[in-house]
Design an enzyme around this catalytic site. Structure first.
Site, PDB file in Angstrom:
ATOM      1  N   ASP A  21     -18.495 -52.075 -33.542  1.00 21.20           N
ATOM      2  CA  ASP A  21     -17.746 -53.147 -34.211  1.00 21.20           C
ATOM      3  C   ASP A  21     -18.484 -53.657 -35.449  1.00 21.20           C
ATOM      4  OD1 ASP A  21     -15.636 -54.861 -34.550  1.00 21.20           O
ATOM      5  OD2 ASP A  21     -16.319 -56.341 -33.086  1.00 21.20           O
ATOM      6  N   ASN A  69      -5.585 -51.869 -31.741  1.00 21.95           N
ATOM      7  CA  ASN A  69      -5.812 -51.554 -33.153  1.00 21.95           C
ATOM      8  C   ASN A  69      -4.563 -50.987 -33.845  1.00 21.95           C
ATOM      9  OD1 ASN A  69      -9.272 -50.508 -32.600  1.00 21.95           O
ATOM     10  ND2 ASN A  69      -8.503 -52.487 -33.306  1.00 21.95           N
TER      11      ASN A  69
END
Ligand code: IPE
Ligand code: IPE
Ligand code: MG
Length: 246
Positions: A21, A69
């Site tokens: 991330d 996502n």
């Protein structure tokens, strides 16, 4: 001694999972587009795969794209899918030369056809490799995986292939995308966020969690070795007392 030299080869995590991330924030800090963060993130992927192979971690799982996502802007999703295809094309030789087997988990049918083909190609070509299994979590969501598992088991119950009394951890494990992988020992998340974001909920039941502020595109081998050292200094009691482990 370097961090790598301090690592105890007898106490390595068997299965390391990483939530990669911070690509977007990395780019923003540098005044660049988010896409540059994703492109630079591929360098960190290469470093971490190499580092795990160097110290002989047998299973590495990388969270590359979540079911959530898909809700990102269309252009960003397209870029991530293109990056997946180009990275697979670029890395197939290195993976194969290093005896690494590629695996993928998630709702792979949701991926663009081109990505599915490329993925299948690399998985087929590396299927007999044995040094390390590198699993990419793509269009992966743990809840989606659990729902799929319950559906499959329910069908088997309905068709008398299994009785409800016999449903145990092994039966559930055998229906998850991760059926061929051991439980996660160590889960690393970069970028300072301290959450799981729908990743391997069942499989991390007893994993050690490690959070670091480093943004994914900056993540290098030494960061990983430090995380492993931190993991090796923990006592994993699995419900027992400290004395019982001695
Ligand atoms: C991780 O970086 C990559 C993916 C989730 C695909 P992000 O894109 O989430 O980066 P941040 O969190 O916005 O910084
Ligand atoms: C988790 O990161 C998914 C991947 C790393 C692929 P996100 O950046 O999408 O997660 P949230 O939105 O911070 O929970
Ligand atoms: Mg993020």
């Amino acid at each position: 001694m370097t961090a790598k030299e301090q690592i105890d080869k007898n106490k390595l995590p068997k299965h390391l999972a990483v939530i990669m991330d911070g690509n977007g924030r990395w780019a923003k800090q540098k005044g660049m587009f988010r896409s540059m963060g994703h492109e630079n993130g591929t360098k960190a992927v290469r470093e971490i795969v190499e580092a795990c192979a160097e110290i002989n971690i047998p299973y590495l799982t990388l969270y590359a794209f979540s079911t959530e996502n898909w809700s990102r802007p269309k252009l960003e999703v397209e870029l991530l899918m293109k990056l997946l295809v180009s990275s697979l094309k670029k890395e197939i030789k290195t993976l194969h030369d290093n005896n690494i087997k590629l695996n993928a988990i998630g709702n792979l049918e949701a991926l663009p056809k081109k990505a599915q083909r490329e993925l299948k190609d690399v998985i087929d070509k590396t299927k007999d490799n044995s040094r390390m299994t590198l699993t990419l979590a793509l269009s992966y969501g743990s809840r989606e995986e659990i729902i799929k598992t319950i559906k499959e088991i329910s069908h088997k119950v309905k068709n008398n292939l299994i009785s409800p009394e016999n449903i145990d951890e092994t039966v559930i494990n055998n229906h998850l995308y991760t059926q061929n992988l051991p439980d996660v020992d160590l889960l690393i998340r970069t970028s300072g966020e301290q959450r799981i974001s729908n990743f391997l909920l069942w499989q991390i039941a007893y994993a050690e969690l490690y959070f670091t502020e480093t943004l994914w595109p900056d993540y290098r081998k030494n960061h990983l070795f430090e995380a492993i050292l931190n993991y090796q200094n923990r006592e994993r009691r699995f419900g027992k007392t400290s004395e019982q482990l001695k």
